[in-house]
Write an enzyme that holds these catalytic residues in place. Structure first.
Site, PDB file in Angstrom:
ATOM      1  N   ARG A 110       0.851  -1.172   0.000  1.00 38.56           N
ATOM      2  CA  ARG A 110       0.000   0.000   0.000  1.00 38.56           C
ATOM      3  C   ARG A 110       0.895   1.232   0.000  1.00 38.56           C
ATOM      4  NH1 ARG A 110      -4.005   1.193   4.970  1.00 38.56           N
ATOM      5  NH2 ARG A 110      -2.051   1.783   5.913  1.00 38.56           N
ATOM      6  N   THR A 114      -0.576   7.658  -1.032  1.00 39.87           N
ATOM      7  CA  THR A 114      -1.858   7.637  -1.768  1.00 39.87           C
ATOM      8  C   THR A 114      -2.798   6.548  -1.252  1.00 39.87           C
ATOM      9  OG1 THR A 114      -1.025   6.053  -3.377  1.00 39.87           O
ATOM     10  CG2 THR A 114      -0.672   8.381  -3.870  1.00 39.87           C
ATOM     11  N   ASP A 206       1.948  -1.941  12.317  1.00 39.12           N
ATOM     12  CA  ASP A 206       2.314  -2.437  10.987  1.00 39.12           C
ATOM     13  C   ASP A 206       2.699  -3.910  11.105  1.00 39.12           C
ATOM     14  OD1 ASP A 206       3.960  -3.162   8.668  1.00 39.12           O
ATOM     15  OD2 ASP A 206       3.710  -1.054   8.120  1.00 39.12           O
ATOM     16  N   ASP A 209       6.119  -5.060   9.527  1.00 37.68           N
ATOM     17  CA  ASP A 209       7.262  -4.602  10.316  1.00 37.68           C
ATOM     18  C   ASP A 209       7.410  -5.409  11.599  1.00 37.68           C
ATOM     19  OD1 ASP A 209       8.015  -2.706   8.490  1.00 37.68           O
ATOM     20  OD2 ASP A 209       7.113  -1.013   9.553  1.00 37.68           O
TER      21      ASP A 209
HETATM   22  C1  PRP Z   1      -0.272  -4.137   4.864  1.00 39.20           C
HETATM   23  C2  PRP Z   1      -1.060  -5.397   5.149  1.00 39.20           C
HETATM   24  C3  PRP Z   1      -1.989  -5.469   3.966  1.00 39.20           C
HETATM   25  C4  PRP Z   1      -2.291  -4.023   3.693  1.00 39.20           C
HETATM   26  C5  PRP Z   1      -3.627  -3.683   4.298  1.00 39.20           C
HETATM   27  O1  PRP Z   1       0.713  -4.391   3.956  1.00 39.20           O
HETATM   28  O2  PRP Z   1      -0.247  -6.519   5.310  1.00 39.20           O
HETATM   29  O3  PRP Z   1      -1.419  -6.085   2.828  1.00 39.20           O
HETATM   30  O4  PRP Z   1      -1.273  -3.244   4.358  1.00 39.20           O
HETATM   31  O5  PRP Z   1      -4.003  -2.388   3.986  1.00 39.20           O
HETATM   32  P1  PRP Z   1      -5.197  -2.083   2.990  1.00 39.20           P
HETATM   33  O6  PRP Z   1      -6.353  -2.946   3.413  1.00 39.20           O
HETATM   34  O7  PRP Z   1      -5.440  -0.630   3.209  1.00 39.20           O
HETATM   35  O8  PRP Z   1      -4.719  -2.415   1.595  1.00 39.20           O
HETATM   36  P2  PRP Z   1       1.772  -3.255   3.517  1.00 39.20           P
HETATM   37  O9  PRP Z   1       1.241  -2.487   2.364  1.00 39.20           O
HETATM   38  O10 PRP Z   1       2.182  -2.461   4.723  1.00 39.20           O
HETATM   39  O11 PRP Z   1       2.984  -4.103   2.965  1.00 39.20           O
HETATM   40  P3  PRP Z   1       3.956  -5.135   3.724  1.00 39.20           P
HETATM   41  O12 PRP Z   1       3.144  -6.391   3.989  1.00 39.20           O
HETATM   42  O13 PRP Z   1       5.036  -5.360   2.735  1.00 39.20           O
HETATM   43  O14 PRP Z   1       4.425  -4.506   5.005  1.00 39.20           O
HETATM   44  N1  URA Z   2      -1.343  -2.418   7.341  1.00 44.40           N
HETATM   45  C1  URA Z   2      -0.864  -2.770   8.563  1.00 44.40           C
HETATM   46  O1  URA Z   2       0.141  -3.479   8.655  1.00 44.40           O
HETATM   47  N2  URA Z   2      -1.507  -2.313   9.654  1.00 44.40           N
HETATM   48  C2  URA Z   2      -2.599  -1.545   9.578  1.00 44.40           C
HETATM   49  O2  URA Z   2      -3.152  -1.174  10.633  1.00 44.40           O
HETATM   50  C3  URA Z   2      -3.091  -1.192   8.311  1.00 44.40           C
HETATM   51  C4  URA Z   2      -2.442  -1.645   7.201  1.00 44.40           C
END
Ligand code: PRP
Ligand code: URA
Length: 215
Positions: A110, A114, A206, A209
């Protein structure tokens, strides 16, 4: 059995005490990445039990040490699709319950300014549409990533898709209800809201993370 929700017919919430205890520990800001990973995988395994309840079976004969009997085995190939990265944090727990499942990877993230979904990788088994697909991601926030992942799998012909997450927000569940009402969302919690930065509140921060220690 997970409970249903009056506003979201696509939602199943795991209010089981074992799941709630582990989720609360995972939410704790002082939980280490090692402990966080362990808890996520344990919860994912427990959720798989119900999320696989209507997987198709085929009759077969089995020879026990005593005699031959009629048994049943899973009849279709099952595919797990973790959304990279954070979905990987639940995959081992599900594979422990479904060791024969294949794992297709879908990489998207994400954009933090944006909030749009950016994709970077996809590798699926060629016959992914021949059986149930479990998309796995700990967080369902705006629903952008989940919506995108489901779209991609439907483009490949998949018509038996479920989505397993740890924590969900009303925005994301509502978005999926509109765009993919056929996809059941299994979650350990429907949290209150999204913050201005589109994090789930109270949430757990997160997830990627916390799983990989990149905070
Ligand atoms: C996080 C999570 C989802 C997404 C959820 O991933 O693991 O994939 O955000 O948010 P949304 O419902 O608003 O799309 P992130 O984009 O942080 O990537 P990552 O798993 O690489 O940390
Ligand atoms: N992605 C995450 O990892 N945590 C949140 O709360 C939302 C999106």
């Amino acid at each position: 059995m997970p409970s249903t929700h009056p506003e979201f017919p696509n939602l199943r919430i795991f209010d089981h005490p074992l799941v709630q205890d582990k989720l609360t520990r995972a939410r704790d800001v002082d939980t280490t990445p090692a402990e966080f990973r362990r808890l996520l995988n344990e919860i994912a395994g427990l959720m798989t039990y119900e999320a696989s309840r209507d997987f198709p079976l085929a009759d077969c004969q089995v020879q026990t040490p005593i005699e031959t009997m009629n048994g049943q085995v899973l009849s279709q190939p099952i595919t797990l699709v973790p959304i990279l990265r954070a979905g990987l944090g639940m995959t081992d727990g599900i594979l422990r319950m479904l060791p024969e499942a294949r794992v297709g990877h879908l990489g998207c993230y994400r954009d933090e300014s944006t909030f749009e979904t950016v994709d970077y990788y996809m590798k699926m088994p060629p016959d992914v549409s021949d059986g149930p697909v479990l998309i796995v991601d700990p967080m369902l926030a705006t629903g952008g990533s989940a919506d995108y992942a489901i779209d991609r799998l439907k483009q490949l012909g998949c018509d038996n898709i479920r989505f397993i997450c740890l924590v969900s927000a009303p925005d994301g569940v509502g978005r999926l209800l509109k765009s993919h009402p056929d996809v059941i969302v299994y979650t350990a919690s429907l949290d209150d809201r999204l913050t201005d930065r589109k994090y789930i509140a109270p949430g757990l921060g997160d997830a990627g993370d916390r799983i990989f220690g990149t905070i």
